[in-house]
Write a protein that holds these residues in place. Structure first.
Motif, mmCIF file in Angstrom:
data_model
loop_
_atom_site.group_PDB
_atom_site.id
_atom_site.type_symbol
_atom_site.label_atom_id
_atom_site.label_comp_id
_atom_site.label_asym_id
_atom_site.label_seq_id
_atom_site.Cartn_x
_atom_site.Cartn_y
_atom_site.Cartn_z
ATOM 1 N N ALA A 191 33.195 41.015 46.391
ATOM 2 C CA ALA A 191 32.059 40.161 46.732
ATOM 3 C C ALA A 191 31.838 39.152 45.606
ATOM 4 N N PRO A 192 31.290 37.984 45.933
ATOM 5 C CA PRO A 192 31.000 37.018 44.863
ATOM 6 C C PRO A 192 29.770 37.436 44.072
ATOM 7 N N GLY A 193 29.499 36.716 42.995
ATOM 8 C CA GLY A 193 28.262 36.932 42.262
ATOM 9 C C GLY A 193 28.379 37.792 41.028
ATOM 10 N N ARG A 194 29.598 37.979 40.509
ATOM 11 C CA ARG A 194 29.753 38.762 39.272
ATOM 12 C C ARG A 194 29.089 38.023 38.114
ATOM 13 N N SER A 195 28.882 38.739 37.015
ATOM 14 C CA SER A 195 28.394 38.067 35.810
ATOM 15 C C SER A 195 29.591 37.817 34.894
ATOM 16 N N GLY A 196 29.357 37.475 33.640
ATOM 17 C CA GLY A 196 30.477 37.171 32.750
ATOM 18 C C GLY A 196 30.720 35.680 32.675
ATOM 19 N N CYS A 197 31.837 35.308 32.037
ATOM 20 C CA CYS A 197 32.028 33.900 31.675
ATOM 21 C C CYS A 197 32.722 33.093 32.767
ATOM 22 N N GLY A 237 32.267 45.419 37.809
ATOM 23 C CA GLY A 237 31.947 46.693 38.441
ATOM 24 C C GLY A 237 30.449 46.941 38.520
ATOM 25 N N TYR A 238 29.770 46.813 37.409
ATOM 26 C CA TYR A 238 28.319 47.045 37.395
ATOM 27 C C TYR A 238 27.583 46.047 38.277
ATOM 28 N N ALA A 239 28.141 44.848 38.394
ATOM 29 C CA ALA A 239 27.500 43.850 39.252
ATOM 30 C C ALA A 239 27.614 44.243 40.722
ATOM 31 N N GLY A 240 28.553 45.153 41.016
ATOM 32 C CA GLY A 240 28.746 45.592 42.401
ATOM 33 C C GLY A 240 29.687 44.678 43.164
ATOM 34 N N ALA A 241 30.647 44.071 42.461
ATOM 35 C CA ALA A 241 31.561 43.138 43.144
ATOM 36 C C ALA A 241 32.636 43.832 43.998
ATOM 37 N N HIS A 248 23.385 38.106 43.817
ATOM 38 C CA HIS A 248 23.206 37.239 42.639
ATOM 39 C C HIS A 248 23.788 35.867 42.956
ATOM 40 N N ARG A 270 30.548 28.293 39.986
ATOM 41 C CA ARG A 270 29.983 28.109 38.646
ATOM 42 C C ARG A 270 30.438 26.812 37.995
ATOM 43 N N VAL A 278 39.089 38.425 35.522
ATOM 44 C CA VAL A 278 38.495 38.657 36.835
ATOM 45 C C VAL A 278 39.423 38.144 37.950
ATOM 46 N N ILE A 327 26.046 52.165 42.514
ATOM 47 C CA ILE A 327 25.825 50.758 42.789
ATOM 48 C C ILE A 327 26.404 50.441 44.166
ATOM 49 N N SER A 332 26.730 42.493 44.188
ATOM 50 C CA SER A 332 26.792 41.237 43.416
ATOM 51 C C SER A 332 26.459 40.012 44.269
#
Ligand SMILES: Cc1ncc(C[n+]2csc(CCOP(=O)(O)OP(=O)(O)O)c2C)c(N)n1
Ligand code: SF4
Ligand code: SF4
Ligand code: SF4
Lengths: 88, 306
Positions: free
Chosen positions: B17-23, B57-61, A23, A68, B29, A15, A20
């Protein structure tokens, strides 16, 4: 995107660092707005923001592409300088 | 002696980097971002499966090298990287950090972590403790506190949430300290400077170090996203999650100032996972929790005496 490792390790996932940022997760009902006259530049909102999208150069700026609207900056500001405004 | 960071002197540069997923309002985080802020560009992070791996991690942050490990082998991967860096003569240039949830640390990753610290590898391991397996819907872990309503310790006629006393819950910091490692400490995301200065202290040590950071989880604990810091503070103030450091497995420094002993009910009533405890018929359980906390605190105080 092809990583140089990919050929020798076809079952690995790779990745790109910083992916990110593509997004744009800034989807919220209300947006936090800073009242610069009330702000003391203490930096607490900058450090607490879970998204890390508040900058503190000459003034406090929120990157709305990623905010958010969790409300932590508002809750933790000792000067009550941040408040929600409705998004329309 | 190195000087501590203040908010003013913290690095402005983000390693995330911004833009992670999650709550929204996730405590874990915050800890992840703060670690990288201190360890900088030359960090290699090894992160076990869990919320941080999947949403961050998977989001690439992370902007520095980052490896997703399994639950079981975070300690082994850290060991291998440490040995590899030494062989290449590059050990001093890199900050090696392990990151895992409480499930991945207290339960499943425990043996590889224990082995890695026994072998005296150099790394900082941070457990972000959200007191359960939150990424898969909030099942109990060895870190879930007494009375907590989770997916696998429900509230019903037979049981009122987790049944194991706080006095028997694994104390990971003392367990790690018992390995004789140079530095082990607790932290809370409510106190970022305290946490980041502990990270700084830990990475400067040539050996294994361990941080256990309480990371309130709005989704599974049941509170509003803006309250994460407030909940983290209450946990410390009520002595539910006191702050302390253990050096060389012996010298314990307890933060008595922040843990002033606010009644535990203030902490319990702020979270849905404990809401059943507010019923009159469960008053004795609240009293039990208070006495378990008082006893744990007295124990820590006895250890902290010179
Ligand atoms: C061996 C194994 N069992 C189960 C899973 C499924 N799984 C993925 S994340 C997760 C929960 C992790 O809990 P924890 O380590 O506490 O971290 P958190 O999710 O709370 O951040 C589980 C059970 C897995 N990935 N690997
Ligand atoms: S509302 Fe939340 S995400 Fe938005 S700037 Fe404030 S702390 Fe950051
Ligand atoms: S927390 Fe409030 S006073 Fe402090 S920098 Fe942010 S907006 Fe300004
Ligand atoms: S479940 Fe909890 S720990 Fe996981 S991303 Fe959501 S708030 Fe964070």
């Amino acid at each position: 995107m092809t990583h140089p490792w990919y050929k020798s390790r076809p079952f690995s996932a790779w990745i790109p660092a910083g992916l990110s940022a593509t997004h744009k997760v800034g989807d919220r009902k209300e947006r936090p707005v800073v009242d610069e006259a009330a702000c003391s530049m203490c930096g607490l909102c900058w450090i607490y923001c879970p998204e890390g999208i508040i900058s503190r150069d000459a003034r406090i700026q929120i990157n709305y592409e990623y905010c958010r609207g969790c409300g932590i900056c508002i809750e933790e500001c000792p000067k009550h300088a941040i408040s929600f405004e409705d998004e329309r | 002696m190195t000087t501590n960071y203040t908010i003013k002197t913290l690095p402005d540069l983000e390693q995330v980097a911004p833009g992670r997923s999650g709550c929204d309002g996730c405590g874990a985080v915050m800890a992840a971002r703060w670690i990288s802020k201190i360890t900088g560009q030359s960090t290699i992070m090894v992160n076990a499966t869990g919320c941080m791996c999947v949403n961050y991690g998977y989001a690439g942050a992370p902007l520095h090298p980052y490896i997703h490990s399994l639950f079981e082998n975070t300690g082994s991967i850290l060991s291998g990287i440490d040995a590899g860096l030494r062989a290449l003569g590059k050990r001093r240039e890199v900050n090696l950090v392990g990151l895992a949830g409480d499930g991945g640390t207290v339960d499943i990753g425990f043996q590889s972590l224990s082995g890695a610290v026994e072998r005296q590898h150099r790394f900082l391991y941070v457990c972000y403790d959200n007191e359960g397996y939150m990424n898969t819907g909030g099942q109990r872990s060895g870190a879930t506190p007494y009375g907590s309503n989770t997916a696998t310790t429900p509230v019903g006629s037979e049981q009122q949430g987790e049944g194991l006393s706080l006095l028997r819950r694994k104390n990971m910091v003392l367990v790690m300290a018992a390995h004789g490692i140079p530095y082990a400490a607790t932290a809370s995301i409510a106190y970022p400077l305290d946490f980041m200065n502990k990270v700084k202290k830990a990475i400067e040590i040539d050996g294994p170090t361990y941080l256990h950071v309480l990371a309130p989880c709005p989704t599974s604990w049941g509170f509003a996203s803006e309250e994460s810091v407030k909940i983290g503070k209450l946990a410390v103030e009520t002595r539910f999650a006191p702050l302390y450091e253990v050096e060389q497995g012996k010298k314990i420094v307890l933060d008595r100032r922040r843990s002033k002993g606010t009644p535990i009910i203030e902490y319990l009533k702020a979270q849905k996972r404990f809401s059943h405890l507010l019923k009159p018929e469960n008053q004795h359980r609240v009293d039990e929790i208070q006495s378990q906390i008082d006893e744990s605190w007295r124990y820590l105080e006895s250890l902290a005496q010179e």
